[in-house]
Design an enzyme around this catalytic site. Structure first.
Site, PDB file in Angstrom:
ATOM      1  N   ASN A  43      -9.996  -0.663   1.059  1.00 24.05           N
ATOM      2  CA  ASN A  43      -8.551  -0.500   0.911  1.00 24.05           C
ATOM      3  C   ASN A  43      -8.141  -0.989  -0.480  1.00 24.05           C
ATOM      4  O   ASN A  43      -8.194  -2.184  -0.748  1.00 24.05           O
ATOM      5  CB  ASN A  43      -7.867  -1.321   2.021  1.00 24.05           C
ATOM      6  CG  ASN A  43      -6.352  -1.229   1.966  1.00 24.05           C
ATOM      7  OD1 ASN A  43      -5.788  -0.771   0.982  1.00 24.05           O
ATOM      8  ND2 ASN A  43      -5.704  -1.700   3.019  1.00 24.05           N
ATOM      9  N   HIS A  49      -3.483   6.972   3.072  1.00 22.48           N
ATOM     10  CA  HIS A  49      -3.873   5.635   2.613  1.00 22.48           C
ATOM     11  C   HIS A  49      -5.175   5.258   3.330  1.00 22.48           C
ATOM     12  O   HIS A  49      -5.312   5.472   4.539  1.00 22.48           O
ATOM     13  CB  HIS A  49      -2.751   4.653   2.959  1.00 22.48           C
ATOM     14  CG  HIS A  49      -3.105   3.225   2.772  1.00 22.48           C
ATOM     15  ND1 HIS A  49      -3.782   2.781   1.663  1.00 22.48           N
ATOM     16  CD2 HIS A  49      -2.883   2.128   3.545  1.00 22.48           C
ATOM     17  CE1 HIS A  49      -3.965   1.468   1.762  1.00 22.48           C
ATOM     18  NE2 HIS A  49      -3.432   1.052   2.905  1.00 22.48           N
ATOM     19  N   CYS A  64       0.813  -1.225   0.000  1.00 25.54           N
ATOM     20  CA  CYS A  64       0.000   0.000   0.000  1.00 25.54           C
ATOM     21  C   CYS A  64       0.848   1.277   0.000  1.00 25.54           C
ATOM     22  O   CYS A  64       0.324   2.369  -0.216  1.00 25.54           O
ATOM     23  CB  CYS A  64      -0.950  -0.010   1.184  1.00 25.54           C
ATOM     24  SG  CYS A  64      -1.863  -1.550   1.300  1.00 25.54           S
TER      25      CYS A  64
HETATM   26  O1  UT7 Z   1      -3.052  -2.065   3.972  1.00 25.57           O
HETATM   27  C1  UT7 Z   1      -3.369  -3.201   4.785  1.00 25.57           C
HETATM   28  C2  UT7 Z   1      -3.475  -2.733   6.108  1.00 25.57           C
HETATM   29  N1  UT7 Z   1      -4.322  -3.494   6.990  1.00 25.57           N
HETATM   30  C3  UT7 Z   1      -4.978  -2.878   7.967  1.00 25.57           C
HETATM   31  O2  UT7 Z   1      -4.972  -1.670   8.053  1.00 25.57           O
HETATM   32  C4  UT7 Z   1      -5.714  -3.714   8.967  1.00 25.57           C
HETATM   33  C5  UT7 Z   1      -5.802  -3.025  10.299  1.00 25.57           C
HETATM   34  N2  UT7 Z   1      -6.625  -3.791  11.206  1.00 25.57           N
HETATM   35  C6  UT7 Z   1      -7.970  -3.670  11.245  1.00 25.57           C
HETATM   36  O3  UT7 Z   1      -8.557  -2.874  10.521  1.00 25.57           O
HETATM   37  C7  UT7 Z   1      -8.716  -4.531  12.237  1.00 25.57           C
HETATM   38  O4  UT7 Z   1      -7.784  -5.289  12.979  1.00 25.57           O
HETATM   39  C8  UT7 Z   1      -9.749  -5.489  11.587  1.00 25.57           C
HETATM   40  C9  UT7 Z   1     -10.936  -4.672  11.102  1.00 25.57           C
HETATM   41  C10 UT7 Z   1      -9.121  -6.239  10.405  1.00 25.57           C
HETATM   42  C11 UT7 Z   1     -10.243  -6.483  12.601  1.00 25.57           C
HETATM   43  O5  UT7 Z   1     -10.771  -5.829  13.748  1.00 25.57           O
HETATM   44  P1  UT7 Z   1     -10.357  -6.330  15.217  1.00 25.57           P
HETATM   45  O6  UT7 Z   1     -11.149  -5.535  16.173  1.00 25.57           O
HETATM   46  O7  UT7 Z   1      -8.875  -6.279  15.304  1.00 25.57           O
HETATM   47  O8  UT7 Z   1     -10.907  -7.812  15.220  1.00 25.57           O
HETATM   48  P2  UT7 Z   1     -10.143  -9.178  15.547  1.00 25.57           P
HETATM   49  O9  UT7 Z   1      -9.416  -9.657  14.334  1.00 25.57           O
HETATM   50  O10 UT7 Z   1      -9.388  -9.065  16.830  1.00 25.57           O
HETATM   51  O11 UT7 Z   1     -11.391 -10.113  15.799  1.00 25.57           O
HETATM   52  C12 UT7 Z   1     -12.322  -9.898  16.884  1.00 25.57           C
HETATM   53  C13 UT7 Z   1     -13.479 -10.843  16.738  1.00 25.57           C
HETATM   54  C14 UT7 Z   1     -13.065 -12.290  16.515  1.00 25.57           C
HETATM   55  O12 UT7 Z   1     -13.997 -13.111  17.189  1.00 25.57           O
HETATM   56  P3  UT7 Z   1     -13.623 -13.774  18.609  1.00 25.57           P
HETATM   57  O13 UT7 Z   1     -12.400 -14.582  18.346  1.00 25.57           O
HETATM   58  O14 UT7 Z   1     -13.364 -12.608  19.521  1.00 25.57           O
HETATM   59  O15 UT7 Z   1     -14.849 -14.546  18.909  1.00 25.57           O
HETATM   60  C15 UT7 Z   1     -13.223 -12.504  15.039  1.00 25.57           C
HETATM   61  O16 UT7 Z   1     -13.480 -13.839  14.693  1.00 25.57           O
HETATM   62  O17 UT7 Z   1     -14.269 -10.502  15.593  1.00 25.57           O
HETATM   63  C16 UT7 Z   1     -14.422 -11.645  14.738  1.00 25.57           C
HETATM   64  N3  UT7 Z   1     -14.470 -11.205  13.353  1.00 25.57           N
HETATM   65  C17 UT7 Z   1     -15.619 -10.849  12.731  1.00 25.57           C
HETATM   66  N4  UT7 Z   1     -16.900 -10.807  13.155  1.00 25.57           N
HETATM   67  C18 UT7 Z   1     -17.822 -10.377  12.266  1.00 25.57           C
HETATM   68  C19 UT7 Z   1     -13.437 -11.034  12.478  1.00 25.57           C
HETATM   69  N5  UT7 Z   1     -13.884 -10.590  11.304  1.00 25.57           N
HETATM   70  C20 UT7 Z   1     -15.240 -10.453  11.435  1.00 25.57           C
HETATM   71  C21 UT7 Z   1     -16.242 -10.026  10.556  1.00 25.57           C
HETATM   72  N6  UT7 Z   1     -17.522 -10.003  11.019  1.00 25.57           N
HETATM   73  N7  UT7 Z   1     -15.993  -9.626   9.289  1.00 25.57           N
END
Ligand code: UT7
Length: 336
Positions: free
Chosen positions: A288, A258, A118
């Site tokens: 993104n 970005h 990115c």
């Molecule tokens: O240029 C590339 C750069 N990348 C980025 O900028 C990514 C930066 N990170 C983020 O934007 C966030 O970390 C995410 C949006 C990707 C994820 O959010 P998070 O609050 O960090 O969620 P997590 O991965 O810690 O997951 C929390 C919970 C999990 O469930 P449990 O294990 O707590 O039961 C996931 O399974 O949310 C669950 N989960 C979802 N639930 C509903 C993960 N994806 C989803 C989803 N819908 N799409």
């Protein structure tokens, strides 16, 4: 940078997006998720994706044509093409070579791709800065294009929600009036954090030797890890970029970051003390788009009149590698 370098002009910008819109609600057909979950954590409501055979070359070509038209140059005047992509249709020919052909350029000029995820546009601008600054080339086409929808794992709800497809392009030339449109530019990488976002490109070993472990295809991301890393470094980094240029946040008109996560954008915005009208965001509609994200945000915001020309802007991005970079630029009348 020394005072002796030849100044650079940002002569034209353009962008291109595929037509198909996939909303957060559409994604509920693929896995358990909700508009509320996605929007509240990322700021994304929908993204654009290619369908059929359309790919990053097609998108990049469309964006390039617009940037060239706005720069008011003939494609045959271009001395070099650099394409930044981490979701190309082929590893070779390079996207830049495809675009050379599609533009009908008769001259044999250098054309190559770079992979800085990115941060790709900022990396490409930095290379162009050096080439133009040294006098080696006078007119350079930069294309940032990513077809992420073909490389995400559509079973992975933590990652596939984030990405979309698109392309942006920029023509940079030697500046004839002595004004340099790149006031400051910097790029960085830290390979120690490479594991945070990976896209494997494995083949099989020669059948006569022990076989390798073939990793599954698809973007693998530790979202929480990326978030923590970037939220920690980026706001401070942008502040340092300004400081090193001898400038203050209030000297700059716009922040064009970005578009990866609205919360990361807001963290940078808060650090700079900018009001919402100084910050370009379109993540809600496109998600993104990797390397394309900054040039799409730039060209679209100018087209829509949200960014006025005759102004200055901070561009900043980060991505797999981990890579990151920033530039302070002048946006002249006529670039879009
Ligand atoms: O240029 C590339 C750069 N990348 C980025 O900028 C990514 C930066 N990170 C983020 O934007 C966030 O970390 C995410 C949006 C990707 C994820 O959010 P998070 O609050 O960090 O969620 P997590 O991965 O810690 O997951 C929390 C919970 C999990 O469930 P449990 O294990 O707590 O039961 C996931 O399974 O949310 C669950 N989960 C979802 N639930 C509903 C993960 N994806 C989803 C989803 N819908 N799409």
């Amino acid at each position: 940078m020394t005072n002796k370098i030849i100044p650079l002009k940002i002569a034209g910008v353009g962008y291109s997006l595929p037509e198909t819109v996939i909303t957060n609600d559409d994604l509920t057909k693929l896995y358990e998720t909700s508009d509320e979950w996605i929007y509240s954590r990322t700021g994304i409501k929908e993204r654009r994706v290619v369908s059929g055979n359309q790919n990053a070359v097609d998108l990049g070509f469309e964006a390039a044509k617009k940037a060239i038209e706005r720069a008011k140059i003939d494609p045959n005047e271009i001395d070099l093409i650099i394409a930044a992509s981490s979701a190309p249709p082929d590893l070779y020919p390079a996207i830049a070579c495809h675009i050379h052909e599609r533009l009908g350029i008769e001259k044999q000029i250098p054309a190559f791709d770079i992979t800085a995820a990115c941060s790709g546009l900022i990396y490409a601008m930095s290379i162009a800065r050096a080439y133009i600054g040294s006098g080696m080339y006078k007119k350079i086409l930069l294309v940032a294009t990513d077809n992420n929808s073909r490389l995400v794992d559509w079973n992975d709800r933590g990652t596939s929600i984030l990405f979309g497809d698109g392309a942006g392009a920029m023509v940079v030339t030697e500046s004839e009036d002595g004004i340099d449109d790149i006031i400051a530019i910097d790029i960085k990488a830290d390979g120690n954090y490479g594991h945070l976002i990976e896209l494997a490109f494995d083949g099989h070993n020669c059948p006569l030797v022990e076989q390798n472990e073939v990793r599954p295809v698809g973007i693998k991301m530790n979202g929480r890890g990326v978030y923590t890393f970037v939220a920690k470094i980026l706001p401070h980094y942008v502040e340092e970029l300004l400081e090193n240029a001898g400038m203050k946040a209030e000297d700059i008109d716009y922040l064009i970051p970005h578009q990866a996560n609205i919360r990361i954008i807001q963290a940078v915005q808060e650090r700079l003390g900018y009001s919402d009208d100084k910050v370009v965001t379109n993540i809600k509609y496109y998600g993104n788009t990797s390397a394309a994200s900054i040039p799409i945000a730039l060209a679209e915001s100018v087209e829509k009149g949200n960014v006025k020309l005759g102004s200055t802007a901070i561009l900043c991005g980060f991505g797999a590698g981990m890579t990151w970079g920033g530039a302070i630029v002048r946006l002249r009348d006529g670039i879009c």
